[in-house]
Write a protein that holds these residues in place. Sequence first.
Motif, PDB file in Angstrom:
ATOM      1  N   ALA A   1       1.658  -1.910  -0.417  1.00  0.00           N
ATOM      2  CA  ALA A   1       1.264  -0.528  -0.686  1.00  0.00           C
ATOM      3  C   ALA A   1       0.341   0.001   0.404  1.00  0.00           C
ATOM      4  CB  ALA A   1       0.592  -0.432  -2.052  1.00  0.00           C
ATOM      5  N   THR A   2      -0.613  -0.822   0.858  1.00  0.00           N
ATOM      6  CA  THR A   2      -1.539  -0.381   1.899  1.00  0.00           C
ATOM      7  C   THR A   2      -0.818  -0.084   3.203  1.00  0.00           C
ATOM      8  OG1 THR A   2      -3.270  -1.738   0.892  1.00  0.00           O
ATOM      9  CG2 THR A   2      -3.651  -0.973   3.133  1.00  0.00           C
ATOM     10  N   ARG A   3       0.115  -0.962   3.569  1.00  0.00           N
ATOM     11  CA  ARG A   3       0.842  -0.756   4.824  1.00  0.00           C
ATOM     12  C   ARG A   3       1.718   0.482   4.759  1.00  0.00           C
ATOM     13  NH1 ARG A   3       2.601  -7.020   6.378  1.00  0.00           N
ATOM     14  NH2 ARG A   3       0.458  -7.804   6.628  1.00  0.00           N
ATOM     15  N   ILE A   4       2.316   0.734   3.623  1.00  0.00           N
ATOM     16  CA  ILE A   4       3.168   1.923   3.488  1.00  0.00           C
ATOM     17  C   ILE A   4       2.325   3.191   3.527  1.00  0.00           C
ATOM     18  CG2 ILE A   4       4.719   3.153   1.928  1.00  0.00           C
ATOM     19  CD1 ILE A   4       5.697   0.427   0.957  1.00  0.00           C
ATOM     20  N   LEU A   5       1.182   3.184   2.852  1.00  0.00           N
ATOM     21  CA  LEU A   5       0.336   4.377   2.807  1.00  0.00           C
ATOM     22  C   LEU A   5      -0.204   4.728   4.187  1.00  0.00           C
ATOM     23  CD1 LEU A   5      -1.654   3.832  -0.504  1.00  0.00           C
ATOM     24  CD2 LEU A   5       0.131   5.501  -0.070  1.00  0.00           C
ATOM     25  N   ASN A   6      -0.448   3.740   5.019  1.00  0.00           N
ATOM     26  CA  ASN A   6      -0.974   4.022   6.356  1.00  0.00           C
ATOM     27  C   ASN A   6       0.060   4.692   7.255  1.00  0.00           C
ATOM     28  OD1 ASN A   6      -3.619   3.117   6.073  1.00  0.00           O
ATOM     29  ND2 ASN A   6      -3.033   0.994   6.391  1.00  0.00           N
ATOM     30  N   LEU A   7       1.328   4.647   6.859  1.00  0.00           N
ATOM     31  CA  LEU A   7       2.363   5.328   7.635  1.00  0.00           C
ATOM     32  C   LEU A   7       2.317   6.840   7.449  1.00  0.00           C
ATOM     33  CD1 LEU A   7       5.391   2.949   6.928  1.00  0.00           C
ATOM     34  CD2 LEU A   7       3.911   2.979   8.946  1.00  0.00           C
ATOM     35  N   ALA A   8       1.612   7.310   6.420  1.00  0.00           N
ATOM     36  CA  ALA A   8       1.601   8.747   6.112  1.00  0.00           C
ATOM     37  C   ALA A   8       0.737   9.542   7.074  1.00  0.00           C
ATOM     38  CB  ALA A   8       1.105   8.964   4.686  1.00  0.00           C
ATOM     39  N   GLY A   9      -0.160   8.910   7.777  1.00  0.00           N
ATOM     40  CA  GLY A   9      -1.025   9.641   8.701  1.00  0.00           C
ATOM     41  C   GLY A   9      -2.182  10.322   7.973  1.00  0.00           C
ATOM     42  N   THR A  10      -2.576  11.487   8.464  1.00  0.00           N
ATOM     43  CA  THR A  10      -3.761  12.176   7.924  1.00  0.00           C
ATOM     44  C   THR A  10      -3.435  13.538   7.329  1.00  0.00           C
ATOM     45  OG1 THR A  10      -4.226  13.124  10.114  1.00  0.00           O
ATOM     46  CG2 THR A  10      -5.278  11.009   9.566  1.00  0.00           C
ATOM     47  N   LYS A  11      -2.160  13.929   7.302  1.00  0.00           N
ATOM     48  CA  LYS A  11      -1.794  15.220   6.727  1.00  0.00           C
ATOM     49  C   LYS A  11      -1.754  15.112   5.207  1.00  0.00           C
ATOM     50  CE  LYS A  11       0.858  16.908  10.677  1.00  0.00           C
ATOM     51  NZ  LYS A  11       2.179  17.439  11.142  1.00  0.00           N
ATOM     52  N   PRO A  12      -2.431  16.018   4.486  1.00  0.00           N
ATOM     53  CA  PRO A  12      -2.495  15.917   3.020  1.00  0.00           C
ATOM     54  C   PRO A  12      -1.129  15.889   2.348  1.00  0.00           C
ATOM     55  CG  PRO A  12      -4.097  17.508   3.827  1.00  0.00           C
ATOM     56  CD  PRO A  12      -3.255  17.126   4.996  1.00  0.00           C
ATOM     57  N   SER A  13      -0.213  16.737   2.798  1.00  0.00           N
ATOM     58  CA  SER A  13       1.100  16.792   2.148  1.00  0.00           C
ATOM     59  C   SER A  13       1.840  15.469   2.272  1.00  0.00           C
ATOM     60  CB  SER A  13       1.944  17.910   2.761  1.00  0.00           C
ATOM     61  OG  SER A  13       1.407  19.168   2.452  1.00  0.00           O
ATOM     62  N   LEU A  14       1.807  14.865   3.470  1.00  0.00           N
ATOM     63  CA  LEU A  14       2.490  13.593   3.660  1.00  0.00           C
ATOM     64  C   LEU A  14       1.799  12.470   2.894  1.00  0.00           C
ATOM     65  CD1 LEU A  14       3.438  13.684   7.454  1.00  0.00           C
ATOM     66  CD2 LEU A  14       4.913  14.046   5.465  1.00  0.00           C
ATOM     67  N   VAL A  15       0.467  12.501   2.860  1.00  0.00           N
ATOM     68  CA  VAL A  15      -0.277  11.500   2.098  1.00  0.00           C
ATOM     69  C   VAL A  15       0.078  11.611   0.617  1.00  0.00           C
ATOM     70  CG1 VAL A  15      -2.573  10.785   1.345  1.00  0.00           C
ATOM     71  CG2 VAL A  15      -2.156  11.333   3.752  1.00  0.00           C
ATOM     72  N   LEU A  16       0.155  12.833   0.116  1.00  0.00           N
ATOM     73  CA  LEU A  16       0.505  13.052  -1.285  1.00  0.00           C
ATOM     74  C   LEU A  16       1.903  12.525  -1.583  1.00  0.00           C
ATOM     75  CD1 LEU A  16      -0.202  14.357  -4.037  1.00  0.00           C
ATOM     76  CD2 LEU A  16       0.806  16.481  -3.164  1.00  0.00           C
ATOM     77  N   LEU A  17       2.866  12.850  -0.740  1.00  0.00           N
ATOM     78  CA  LEU A  17       4.235  12.403  -0.955  1.00  0.00           C
ATOM     79  C   LEU A  17       4.339  10.885  -0.864  1.00  0.00           C
ATOM     80  CD1 LEU A  17       7.211  13.080  -1.376  1.00  0.00           C
ATOM     81  CD2 LEU A  17       7.434  13.335   1.103  1.00  0.00           C
ATOM     82  N   MET A  18       3.677  10.302   0.119  1.00  0.00           N
ATOM     83  CA  MET A  18       3.745   8.856   0.273  1.00  0.00           C
ATOM     84  C   MET A  18       3.078   8.149  -0.903  1.00  0.00           C
ATOM     85  SD  MET A  18       5.041   6.610   2.288  1.00  0.00           S
ATOM     86  CE  MET A  18       5.217   7.391   3.893  1.00  0.00           C
ATOM     87  N   GLN A  19       1.972   8.699  -1.390  1.00  0.00           N
ATOM     88  CA  GLN A  19       1.300   8.090  -2.532  1.00  0.00           C
ATOM     89  C   GLN A  19       2.172   8.158  -3.783  1.00  0.00           C
ATOM     90  OE1 GLN A  19      -2.053   6.537  -2.607  1.00  0.00           O
ATOM     91  NE2 GLN A  19      -0.812   5.796  -4.301  1.00  0.00           N
ATOM     92  N   MET A  20       2.866   9.272  -3.970  1.00  0.00           N
ATOM     93  CA  MET A  20       3.775   9.390  -5.109  1.00  0.00           C
ATOM     94  C   MET A  20       4.935   8.397  -4.972  1.00  0.00           C
ATOM     95  SD  MET A  20       3.895  13.541  -5.645  1.00  0.00           S
ATOM     96  CE  MET A  20       4.908  13.448  -7.116  1.00  0.00           C
ATOM     97  N   ALA A  21       5.426   8.213  -3.765  1.00  0.00           N
ATOM     98  CA  ALA A  21       6.509   7.260  -3.545  1.00  0.00           C
ATOM     99  C   ALA A  21       6.056   5.832  -3.849  1.00  0.00           C
ATOM    100  CB  ALA A  21       7.019   7.364  -2.110  1.00  0.00           C
ATOM    101  N   VAL A  22       4.833   5.491  -3.423  1.00  0.00           N
ATOM    102  CA  VAL A  22       4.303   4.153  -3.692  1.00  0.00           C
ATOM    103  C   VAL A  22       4.117   3.946  -5.193  1.00  0.00           C
ATOM    104  CG1 VAL A  22       2.274   2.683  -3.420  1.00  0.00           C
ATOM    105  CG2 VAL A  22       3.226   3.864  -1.444  1.00  0.00           C
ATOM    106  N   ALA A  23       3.566   4.951  -5.889  1.00  0.00           N
ATOM    107  CA  ALA A  23       3.369   4.837  -7.338  1.00  0.00           C
ATOM    108  C   ALA A  23       4.693   4.680  -8.058  1.00  0.00           C
ATOM    109  CB  ALA A  23       2.620   6.058  -7.861  1.00  0.00           C
TER     110      ALA A  23
END
Length: 645
Positions: free
Chosen positions: A297-319
């Motif tokens: 999960a940590t490695r996948i989340l770090n691929l999202a970068g620093t943009k809020p929209s991408l972080v939000l989408l990646m976090q939802m995908a991980v969940a």
Amino acid sequence: MVNVWTSNGQRASMLKIIFKRKIAQLWLDWNALRGFRELNQEGVKKALKKFDKITGSKTKDAYLDNTLSTVYPWLTDVKALLEQQDAMLVLTYARVVVGGDMELAGRQLGSQLREKVVIERDTVWRQMVQAQRSSDLPGGLIRAIPDPRASGFLDEEKTAYYPFLKTPLGTIHFPRWLSKSGFIWIVALGLFVLLISGAIPTFEGVEERNCCALLIFCTILWATEAMPIFVTSLMVPFLVVILRVIRSTDGLDTRLTAPEATKYIFSQMFTPTIMLLIGGFTIAAALSKTRMDVIMATRILNLAGTKPSLVLLMQMAVACFASMWISNVAAPTLCFALIKPVTDKLPPGSNFARCLIIAIALASNIGGQASPISSPQNLIALQAMEPALDWLQWFAISLPVASCSILLIWAFLHFGYRWDHELVIPPIKPHGDKFTRTHWFVLGVTMFTIGLWCVEKKFESWVGDMGVIAIIPMVAFFGTSILSKEDFHNFHWSIVFIAMGGSALGKAVLSSGLLDDLDSAIEGPLSGLTLWQILAAFGLVVMVVSTFVSHTIAAVLLVPLAARIGESLEDPHPRLLIMATALICSTGMGLPVSGFPNMSAIAQQDSLGNRYLNSSDFLKNGVPATVLSTATVMTLGYVIMRVLG
């Protein structure tokens, strides 16, 4: 030949007792020294790991290998010496006390160690209490623990624990048992008796009438949780036998006796589906214990970068992905822990922090659709299908539906929570864990098991059912000590019994003839409707029910009905309606109490102790998310299911 103590004289017996005490005390002290060494070694590892996490460096492995390994207490020779002396003391105890029986000596010394731990724990607790009393308020009273003998304490207890009603004439106190749960019990039991006795007319047949009373009684207790849900499920086989609602399946349609009904209902409770559920628990426990879930999960989340929209989408995908394999109970807990460093750095009251919290909850609920073992309602649906879908067919339907739902909810949350467009999200620092042989072994067994589940139909003549394949990870992980007996005890056994009780109730409703009567009652309103119209009408009912009650209980109540409605159509589509019912059960997330992910999300607090979310967040965002995901099942899911047949 090993010399043992054989003398039984009076003086020898006294010496034997003295030696026994001395050897046991020396072994306890030696064990404490070993524990002190191991505790300090583990403490240094934890401290270094925390240091690496905060600073982003990688000093732990280098320090442990090059520096710490040269310190005397942690030398390999010292460890070997401690173990050698420990074995020598056990051998001496065995020769002196138990006639050379090493196994018995180990058990006796182990029991003394447990007694010492309990005594020391109680002693430490007493010392803490005494220190607190001496340093607290005058008089040595700890005000946080009221004295039951103090004046007015009993009145305060009555006010806090006894139900009461304030009237102009004074306060009326009710018995303690007449609480909210007690009142629900009285209503449910009264209605149960009235239905069985025929005072409230329902059905002519005794079996149908009794089964209807049982169904309504359990539904009330399940929906209100007047008692733990799994306890209500345990009552189902008892009431099924006592009420004698089971009929024979030999074509004579006779009422089974109590012994015959007992054998039948218990044979229907522990099915291959239950074994599949336990196998899912085993895989989830192995992934969690080896921290593979955190690493990936940590490695996948770090691929999202620093943009809020991408972080939000990646976090939802991980969940969502985590909910597929480690259940939607553990997945939000994991994700909330991962994003805590992010939310702590956001400004107080940040809209993005609130959005991130609710997004994890909603995505975890959607993840309950994605795999057959992600939630009990999916297993209940598989058990009701004839023939059951294989894993590849399930994924072919669930993954597109879940992915589309996640994207729609992600897009909607942009309107529900408008955050600063210049916001930059700090990256999540990796934990520094590396893949070991154990990680690769767990991953290999997991992928092998999932692969067999996907192609089980091709090997059905060999394995019989997917429940048999579920034994593979259990043997692999428990047999190699990756998982322990304590891990087995920590499985969600309440969910297992809920599923078993649901299976028993479903078989009772079918065998008693109640399902035939309900089917006849709804044939009229549904006659003339197309398959999609029936799906839409029934889907709305499922959506509402799953919003207000547990998703699993909604499946227990509605999946048998969906199966019967599907069979009554000219062009039978029972599997389509069953599959849609299971998927829609996971979309009920419009209230804070709609599923564990929502309850976990509303409990999240910031560093100041303020909750991120409240009920209005779920009404404004959870209800639209429920509608969007239900509509996805009714459209995209319907099309895919029709194509697959």
